[in-house]
Design an enzyme around this catalytic site. Structure first.
Site, PDB file in Angstrom:
ATOM      1  CG  ASP A   1      11.410 -19.865 -27.833  1.00  0.00           C
ATOM      2  OD1 ASP A   1      11.816 -20.664 -27.105  1.00  0.00           O
ATOM      3  OD2 ASP A   1      10.368 -20.271 -28.899  1.00  0.00           O
TER       4      ASP A   1
ATOM      5  CG  ASN B   1      -0.559 -21.583 -33.462  1.00  0.00           C
ATOM      6  OD1 ASN B   1       0.517 -22.369 -33.264  1.00  0.00           O
ATOM      7  ND2 ASN B   1      -1.209 -20.110 -32.869  1.00  0.00           N
TER       8      ASN B   1
ATOM      9  CD  GLU C   1       1.841 -17.413 -31.838  1.00  0.00           C
ATOM     10  OE1 GLU C   1       1.300 -18.347 -32.233  1.00  0.00           O
ATOM     11  OE2 GLU C   1       1.760 -17.876 -30.059  1.00  0.00           O
TER      12      GLU C   1
ATOM     13  CG  HIS D   1       3.557 -21.609 -32.338  1.00  0.00           C
ATOM     14  ND1 HIS D   1       2.724 -21.069 -31.088  1.00  0.00           N
ATOM     15  CD2 HIS D   1       5.005 -22.484 -31.447  1.00  0.00           C
ATOM     16  CE1 HIS D   1       3.500 -21.567 -30.695  1.00  0.00           C
ATOM     17  NE2 HIS D   1       4.524 -22.464 -30.409  1.00  0.00           N
TER      18      HIS D   1
HETATM   19  C1  F6R Z   1      10.021 -23.862 -27.759  1.00  0.00           C
HETATM   20  C2  F6R Z   1       9.443 -23.159 -29.110  1.00  0.00           C
HETATM   21  C3  F6R Z   1       7.724 -23.711 -29.447  1.00  0.00           C
HETATM   22  C4  F6R Z   1       7.659 -24.965 -29.271  1.00  0.00           C
HETATM   23  C5  F6R Z   1       6.002 -25.530 -28.998  1.00  0.00           C
HETATM   24  C6  F6R Z   1       5.856 -26.599 -29.304  1.00  0.00           C
HETATM   25  O1  F6R Z   1      11.315 -23.446 -27.408  1.00  0.00           O
HETATM   26  O2  F6R Z   1      10.083 -22.870 -29.959  1.00  0.00           O
HETATM   27  O3  F6R Z   1       7.523 -23.810 -30.695  1.00  0.00           O
HETATM   28  O4  F6R Z   1       8.857 -25.914 -29.700  1.00  0.00           O
HETATM   29  O5  F6R Z   1       4.955 -24.821 -28.751  1.00  0.00           O
HETATM   30  O6  F6R Z   1       5.504 -26.819 -27.456  1.00  0.00           O
HETATM   31  P1  F6R Z   1       5.335 -28.381 -26.399  1.00  0.00           P
HETATM   32  O7  F6R Z   1       6.828 -29.235 -27.670  1.00  0.00           O
HETATM   33  O8  F6R Z   1       5.413 -27.941 -25.240  1.00  0.00           O
HETATM   34  O9  F6R Z   1       4.107 -28.566 -27.560  1.00  0.00           O
END
Ligand code: F6R
Length: 241
Positions: A63, A125, A132, A127
């Site tokens: 992403d 959450n 989301e 995701h």
């Molecule tokens: C990032 C991504 C997000 C993260 C998630 C956890 O490429 O796809 O889904 O993996 O937000 O982020 P951290 O590791 O910063 O808690």
């Protein structure tokens, strides 16, 4: 699904780095799907300290924010370049970042004949990538609106956090040949438990990994703290409870 629970984040990083290295040794031209964010950072740093040969590896990111100027320190393009491609010696031409509507990302992944090994983090959450809650389980790469909770969680890295991002869809992620989901810290415990032991539902997008035939989940004890062995469905091997 293999669920591996280790003592701490350092052990998780070492374990996942070894998995990645193993895959690259087996397939020097591996198509490696990379998650960004804080959780996998120690994995990339562990790989960079090692002596693996990544010179022929292709990298695809999950992403990217919409609207950040080129070279912005908080962008995932910079993250992939500074934390993954450069330290591991991956040619910039072998890096695919999401951009535009997402259609281009799907096309590039198809051209690469798919992702071999996809690393994934999980949002508080639930995701997965930037899918989301409410995201269709068969969604493809597209532009999405970020929730307030995701924007708040990421404000430490990019401020203000953009309102939109382009992300691989849940269907795109499921097309990868193998998934490795990692999570560390109590802040992820609830989402991990919902994703792995709850229903497969758009309410918890990461639950879609239950539908993939080849998944390894690597957790530290804190992230696993809301799960118990009896909560895991048959067929799981919880190797380190
Ligand atoms: C990032 C991504 C997000 C993260 C998630 C956890 O490429 O796809 O889904 O993996 O937000 O982020 P951290 O590791 O910063 O808690």
């Amino acid at each position: 699904m293999d669920v591996v629970v280790l003592d701490d984040a350092e052990a998780v990083a070492a374990y996942v780095a070894a998995l990645v290295l193993d895959a690259v040794v087996r397939e020097p031209e591996l198509v490696l799907g990379v998650a960004t964010g804080a959780t996998p950072l120690p994995v990339y740093r562990a790989l960079a300290r090692g002596s693996g040969d990544f010179s022929r590896v292709r990298v695809v990111a999950l992403d990217e924010y919409v609207g950040l100027p080129a070279g912005h320190r908080g962008s995932y393009t910079e993250y992939v370049s500074q934390e993954i491609a450069y330290p591991l010696g991956i040619h910039p031409g072998n890096v695919v970042m999401p951009w535009g509507s997402g259609a281009e990302l799907e096309r590039r992944i198809t051209e690469l004949d798919g992702v071999d090994l996809q690393l994934l983090g999980i949002g508080r959450n639930g995701h997965l990538a930037f899918n989301e809650p409410g995201s269709p389980l068969d969604s493809r790469a597209r532009v999405v609106e970020l929730t307030e909770s995701t924007r708040a969680a990421n404000a430490a890295y990019v401020d203000p956090v953009p309102t939109h991002a382009v992300t691989q869809g849940l269907g795109t992620i499921l097309d990868a040949r193998e998934l490795v989901l990692l999570a560390t810290g109590t802040v992820k415990a609830r989402a991990v438990s919902a994703a792995l032991t709850g229903a497969v539902t758009p309410d918890c997008p990461a639950s879609v990994v239950q539908r993939h035939p080849r998944v390894t989940v690597v957790l530290d004890a804190a992230a696993a703290s809301m799960m118990a062995p009896w909560q895991t469905s048959s067929g799981w091997s919880a190797r380190a409870w």
